[in-house]
Design a protein around this motif. Structure first.
Motif, short mmCIF file in Angstrom:
data_model
loop_
_atom_site.label_atom_id
_atom_site.label_comp_id
_atom_site.label_asym_id
_atom_site.label_seq_id
_atom_site.Cartn_x
_atom_site.Cartn_y
_atom_site.Cartn_z
N PRO A 162 -11.41 -1.65 2.29
CA PRO A 162 -11.59 -0.89 1.06
C PRO A 162 -10.99 -1.63 -0.14
O PRO A 162 -10.09 -2.46 0.02
CB PRO A 162 -10.85 0.42 1.33
CG PRO A 162 -9.90 0.12 2.42
CD PRO A 162 -10.49 -0.99 3.22
N ARG A 163 -11.48 -1.30 -1.30
CA ARG A 163 -10.94 -1.90 -2.53
C ARG A 163 -9.56 -1.34 -2.83
O ARG A 163 -8.67 -2.05 -3.32
CB ARG A 163 -11.89 -1.61 -3.71
CG ARG A 163 -11.38 -2.13 -5.04
CD ARG A 163 -12.44 -2.09 -6.11
NE ARG A 163 -12.85 -0.76 -6.47
CZ ARG A 163 -12.31 -0.02 -7.45
NH1 ARG A 163 -11.30 -0.49 -8.14
NH2 ARG A 163 -12.78 1.17 -7.72
N VAL A 164 -9.35 -0.05 -2.53
CA VAL A 164 -8.06 0.60 -2.75
C VAL A 164 -7.62 1.26 -1.46
O VAL A 164 -8.42 1.94 -0.80
CB VAL A 164 -8.15 1.67 -3.87
CG1 VAL A 164 -6.82 2.39 -4.04
CG2 VAL A 164 -8.61 1.05 -5.18
N TRP A 165 -6.36 1.05 -1.09
CA TRP A 165 -5.77 1.68 0.10
C TRP A 165 -4.35 2.05 -0.28
O TRP A 165 -3.49 1.18 -0.44
CB TRP A 165 -5.79 0.70 1.27
CG TRP A 165 -5.08 1.17 2.51
CD1 TRP A 165 -3.74 1.09 2.78
CD2 TRP A 165 -5.67 1.78 3.67
NE1 TRP A 165 -3.46 1.60 4.02
CE2 TRP A 165 -4.63 2.03 4.59
CE3 TRP A 165 -6.98 2.13 4.01
CZ2 TRP A 165 -4.85 2.62 5.83
CZ3 TRP A 165 -7.19 2.71 5.24
CH2 TRP A 165 -6.15 2.96 6.14
N GLU B 14 -19.41 3.49 -4.72
CA GLU B 14 -18.15 3.67 -4.00
C GLU B 14 -17.87 5.14 -3.70
O GLU B 14 -18.38 6.04 -4.35
CB GLU B 14 -16.98 3.11 -4.83
CG GLU B 14 -16.99 1.61 -4.97
CD GLU B 14 -15.81 1.10 -5.79
OE1 GLU B 14 -15.26 0.06 -5.41
OE2 GLU B 14 -15.47 1.74 -6.81
N HIS C 98 -20.00 0.71 3.57
CA HIS C 98 -19.02 0.27 4.55
C HIS C 98 -18.14 1.40 5.10
O HIS C 98 -17.31 1.17 5.97
CB HIS C 98 -18.10 -0.80 3.94
CG HIS C 98 -18.83 -2.00 3.45
ND1 HIS C 98 -19.80 -2.66 4.20
CD2 HIS C 98 -18.76 -2.68 2.28
CE1 HIS C 98 -20.27 -3.68 3.51
NE2 HIS C 98 -19.66 -3.70 2.34
N VAL D 55 -10.57 3.88 -1.65
CA VAL D 55 -11.82 3.69 -2.40
C VAL D 55 -12.56 2.58 -1.68
O VAL D 55 -12.05 1.47 -1.51
CB VAL D 55 -11.55 3.30 -3.87
CG1 VAL D 55 -12.88 3.03 -4.59
CG2 VAL D 55 -10.76 4.39 -4.59
N ILE D 56 -13.78 2.90 -1.25
CA ILE D 56 -14.55 1.97 -0.43
C ILE D 56 -16.02 2.05 -0.77
O ILE D 56 -16.51 3.09 -1.23
CB ILE D 56 -14.32 2.27 1.08
CG1 ILE D 56 -14.87 1.15 1.96
CG2 ILE D 56 -14.86 3.64 1.45
CD1 ILE D 56 -14.40 1.22 3.40
N LYS D 57 -16.74 0.96 -0.55
CA LYS D 57 -18.19 0.97 -0.75
C LYS D 57 -18.84 1.96 0.21
O LYS D 57 -18.46 2.02 1.39
CB LYS D 57 -18.78 -0.43 -0.46
CG LYS D 57 -18.28 -1.50 -1.40
CD LYS D 57 -19.11 -1.55 -2.64
CE LYS D 57 -18.77 -2.77 -3.48
NZ LYS D 57 -19.38 -2.70 -4.80
N HIS E 63 -14.96 -5.34 6.27
CA HIS E 63 -15.17 -4.95 4.87
C HIS E 63 -14.09 -3.95 4.47
O HIS E 63 -14.32 -2.74 4.48
CB HIS E 63 -16.56 -4.34 4.68
CG HIS E 63 -17.67 -5.24 5.08
ND1 HIS E 63 -18.32 -5.14 6.30
CD2 HIS E 63 -18.23 -6.30 4.45
CE1 HIS E 63 -19.24 -6.07 6.39
NE2 HIS E 63 -19.20 -6.80 5.29
N HIS F 224 0.81 -1.22 0.00
CA HIS F 224 0.00 0.00 0.00
C HIS F 224 0.84 1.27 0.00
O HIS F 224 0.31 2.36 -0.10
CB HIS F 224 -0.91 0.02 1.23
CG HIS F 224 -1.68 -1.25 1.38
ND1 HIS F 224 -2.70 -1.63 0.54
CD2 HIS F 224 -1.55 -2.27 2.27
CE1 HIS F 224 -3.16 -2.79 0.90
NE2 HIS F 224 -2.49 -3.21 1.95
#
Length: 198
Positions: free
Chosen positions: A164-167, A64, A182, A177-179, A162, A43
Protein backbone atom coordinates in the motif's frame (compact mmCIF):
# COMPACT_ATOMS: atom_id res chain seq x y z
CA UNK A 1 -27.46 -5.02 32.16
CA UNK A 2 -27.15 -8.42 33.86
CA UNK A 3 -24.60 -9.51 31.25
CA UNK A 4 -22.60 -6.30 31.77
CA UNK A 5 -22.61 -6.84 35.56
CA UNK A 6 -21.49 -10.45 35.11
CA UNK A 7 -18.65 -9.38 32.82
CA UNK A 8 -17.56 -6.71 35.31
CA UNK A 9 -17.69 -9.25 38.11
CA UNK A 10 -15.62 -11.80 36.16
CA UNK A 11 -13.17 -9.09 35.04
CA UNK A 12 -12.72 -7.75 38.57
CA UNK A 13 -12.24 -11.25 39.96
CA UNK A 14 -9.59 -11.95 37.30
CA UNK A 15 -7.95 -8.57 37.89
CA UNK A 16 -7.70 -9.16 41.63
CA UNK A 17 -6.13 -12.56 40.99
CA UNK A 18 -3.72 -11.07 38.44
CA UNK A 19 -2.65 -8.42 40.97
CA UNK A 20 -1.87 -11.18 43.46
CA UNK A 21 -0.22 -13.51 40.95
CA UNK A 22 3.38 -14.59 41.38
CA UNK A 23 4.42 -12.95 38.13
CA UNK A 24 2.58 -9.61 38.31
CA UNK A 25 5.56 -7.53 39.54
CA UNK A 26 7.85 -9.24 37.03
CA UNK A 27 5.32 -8.55 34.30
CA UNK A 28 5.23 -4.84 35.21
CA UNK A 29 9.03 -4.73 35.28
CA UNK A 30 9.23 -6.32 31.82
CA UNK A 31 6.54 -4.00 30.43
CA UNK A 32 8.74 -1.03 31.34
CA UNK A 33 11.73 -2.56 29.57
CA UNK A 34 9.87 -3.63 26.43
CA UNK A 35 7.88 -0.42 26.05
CA UNK A 36 11.16 1.35 25.31
CA UNK A 37 11.63 -0.64 22.08
CA UNK A 38 8.01 -0.65 20.86
CA UNK A 39 6.99 1.60 18.00
CA UNK A 40 10.34 2.14 16.39
CA UNK A 41 9.06 1.56 12.90
CA UNK A 42 8.11 4.17 10.27
CA UNK A 43 4.50 2.95 10.36
CA UNK A 44 3.88 3.25 14.11
CA UNK A 45 1.30 5.76 15.34
CA UNK A 46 1.64 6.81 18.97
CA UNK A 47 -1.73 8.55 19.39
CA UNK A 48 -4.76 10.13 17.71
CA UNK A 49 -3.10 13.53 17.32
CA UNK A 50 -0.20 12.08 15.36
CA UNK A 51 -2.63 10.13 13.16
CA UNK A 52 -4.70 13.26 12.43
CA UNK A 53 -1.58 15.28 11.64
CA UNK A 54 -0.56 12.67 9.06
CA UNK A 55 -3.93 12.09 7.39
CA UNK A 56 -5.28 15.67 7.44
CA UNK A 57 -3.48 16.50 4.19
CA UNK A 58 -3.75 13.06 2.66
CA UNK A 59 -5.22 12.94 -0.85
CA UNK A 60 -6.88 9.75 -2.05
CA UNK A 61 -6.76 9.10 -5.77
CA UNK A 62 -9.87 7.79 -7.57
CA UNK A 63 -8.19 4.42 -8.10
CA UNK A 64 -7.35 4.02 -4.38
CA UNK A 65 -9.18 2.67 -1.35
CA UNK A 66 -8.97 3.48 2.33
CA UNK A 67 -8.88 0.21 4.26
CA UNK A 68 -8.79 -0.61 7.95
CA UNK A 69 -7.29 -3.89 9.14
CA UNK A 70 -7.65 -5.25 12.65
CA UNK A 71 -6.40 -8.42 14.33
CA UNK A 72 -9.20 -10.56 15.73
CA UNK A 73 -8.79 -11.15 19.49
CA UNK A 74 -5.19 -9.95 19.54
CA UNK A 75 -4.12 -10.93 23.06
CA UNK A 76 -5.47 -14.46 22.92
CA UNK A 77 -4.38 -15.00 19.30
CA UNK A 78 -0.71 -14.10 19.51
CA UNK A 79 1.54 -17.17 19.80
CA UNK A 80 3.66 -16.08 22.75
CA UNK A 81 6.62 -18.31 21.86
CA UNK A 82 6.79 -16.64 18.43
CA UNK A 83 6.39 -13.25 20.11
CA UNK A 84 9.32 -14.02 22.41
CA UNK A 85 11.48 -14.73 19.35
CA UNK A 86 10.38 -11.41 17.81
CA UNK A 87 11.34 -9.73 21.08
CA UNK A 88 14.74 -11.44 21.02
CA UNK A 89 15.41 -9.93 17.58
CA UNK A 90 14.29 -6.46 18.69
CA UNK A 91 16.39 -6.54 21.88
CA UNK A 92 19.44 -7.44 19.80
CA UNK A 93 18.76 -4.70 17.22
CA UNK A 94 17.86 -1.91 19.65
CA UNK A 95 19.87 -1.75 22.88
CA UNK A 96 18.16 1.38 24.27
CA UNK A 97 16.37 -0.86 26.79
CA UNK A 98 19.67 -1.61 28.55
CA UNK A 99 19.47 1.73 30.38
CA UNK A 100 16.38 0.45 32.23
CA UNK A 101 17.84 -2.74 33.71
CA UNK A 102 21.01 -4.59 34.61
CA UNK A 103 19.59 -7.77 33.07
CA UNK A 104 20.98 -9.00 29.77
CA UNK A 105 18.76 -10.06 26.85
CA UNK A 106 18.76 -13.75 27.81
CA UNK A 107 17.68 -12.92 31.34
CA UNK A 108 14.89 -10.66 30.08
CA UNK A 109 13.66 -13.46 27.82
CA UNK A 110 13.84 -16.06 30.62
CA UNK A 111 11.78 -13.78 32.86
CA UNK A 112 9.31 -13.25 30.02
CA UNK A 113 8.94 -17.03 29.60
CA UNK A 114 8.37 -17.35 33.35
CA UNK A 115 5.57 -14.76 33.19
CA UNK A 116 4.11 -16.53 30.16
CA UNK A 117 4.05 -19.87 32.00
CA UNK A 118 2.44 -18.56 35.18
CA UNK A 119 -0.74 -17.15 33.70
CA UNK A 120 -3.60 -18.27 35.92
CA UNK A 121 -7.11 -16.95 36.36
CA UNK A 122 -10.25 -17.74 38.31
CA UNK A 123 -13.62 -18.34 36.70
CA UNK A 124 -16.64 -19.29 38.80
CA UNK A 125 -14.40 -20.22 41.69
CA UNK A 126 -12.11 -22.53 39.71
CA UNK A 127 -8.46 -21.93 38.82
CA UNK A 128 -7.39 -22.21 35.18
CA UNK A 129 -4.02 -21.91 33.43
CA UNK A 130 -3.95 -20.03 30.17
CA UNK A 131 -2.14 -22.12 27.56
CA UNK A 132 -2.37 -19.92 24.47
CA UNK A 133 -1.99 -16.23 23.86
CA UNK A 134 -1.00 -13.40 26.15
CA UNK A 135 -2.68 -12.76 29.48
CA UNK A 136 -5.50 -10.23 29.39
CA UNK A 137 -4.70 -7.68 32.10
CA UNK A 138 -1.05 -8.69 32.28
CA UNK A 139 1.18 -5.58 32.07
CA UNK A 140 3.68 -7.20 29.71
CA UNK A 141 1.01 -8.45 27.28
CA UNK A 142 0.54 -5.19 25.28
CA UNK A 143 4.23 -4.66 24.46
CA UNK A 144 4.68 -8.39 23.79
CA UNK A 145 1.83 -8.41 21.28
CA UNK A 146 2.85 -5.08 19.81
CA UNK A 147 6.40 -6.27 19.10
CA UNK A 148 5.09 -9.47 17.53
CA UNK A 149 2.69 -7.53 15.28
CA UNK A 150 5.45 -5.09 14.31
CA UNK A 151 7.66 -7.95 13.15
CA UNK A 152 4.91 -9.98 11.49
CA UNK A 153 3.29 -7.11 9.60
CA UNK A 154 6.67 -5.55 8.82
CA UNK A 155 7.78 -8.73 7.07
CA UNK A 156 4.45 -8.90 5.24
CA UNK A 157 4.90 -5.34 3.97
CA UNK A 158 8.46 -5.98 2.82
CA UNK A 159 7.47 -9.06 0.86
CA UNK A 160 4.23 -7.73 -0.64
CA UNK A 161 4.25 -7.64 -4.46
CA UNK A 162 2.16 -4.43 -4.42
CA UNK A 163 2.40 -2.80 -0.98
CA UNK A 164 0.00 0.00 0.00
CA UNK A 165 0.99 3.62 -0.45
CA UNK A 166 0.10 4.36 3.19
CA UNK A 167 0.35 1.95 6.13
CA UNK A 168 -0.20 3.40 9.61
CA UNK A 169 -0.48 1.11 12.61
CA UNK A 170 -1.50 1.48 16.24
CA UNK A 171 -1.04 -1.92 17.95
CA UNK A 172 -3.37 -4.13 15.85
CA UNK A 173 -5.39 -1.36 14.13
CA UNK A 174 -4.07 -0.43 10.71
CA UNK A 175 -5.02 2.39 8.34
CA UNK A 176 -4.13 1.67 4.73
CA UNK A 177 -4.35 3.47 1.40
CA UNK A 178 -3.98 1.04 -1.48
CA UNK A 179 -4.79 0.74 -5.17
CA UNK A 180 -8.19 -0.85 -5.70
CA UNK A 181 -6.73 -3.42 -8.05
CA UNK A 182 -4.25 -4.63 -5.40
CA UNK A 183 -6.57 -4.72 -2.37
CA UNK A 184 -7.60 -8.40 -2.55
CA UNK A 185 -4.12 -9.60 -3.39
CA UNK A 186 -2.58 -7.61 -0.53
CA UNK A 187 -5.19 -8.73 2.00
CA UNK A 188 -4.58 -12.36 1.08
CA UNK A 189 -0.83 -11.78 1.28
CA UNK A 190 -0.77 -10.27 4.79
CA UNK A 191 -3.14 -12.95 6.10
CA UNK A 192 -0.92 -15.69 4.66
CA UNK A 193 2.24 -14.26 6.25
CA UNK A 194 1.06 -14.86 9.79
CA UNK A 195 -1.73 -17.40 9.76
CA UNK A 196 -2.21 -17.50 13.53
CA UNK A 197 -3.54 -13.93 13.50
CA UNK A 198 -5.90 -12.40 10.94
Amino acid sequence: MVCEMLLKSVFLEDLVLELRSVSYDSSRFLADILSSVVGKTPHHIKDTKQFLDIVSDLNIAPDELIVSYNVTALLTSVPVDNAIEAIRVRLEEDTSWTTRTYLNAEQVLRLLKFCRNTTYFVFRGQFFKQNHGAAMGGPVSPPTCNLFIEQCKGLALESAPHPPRVWLRYVDDTFVVIKREHFSEFTEHINSQCKVIT
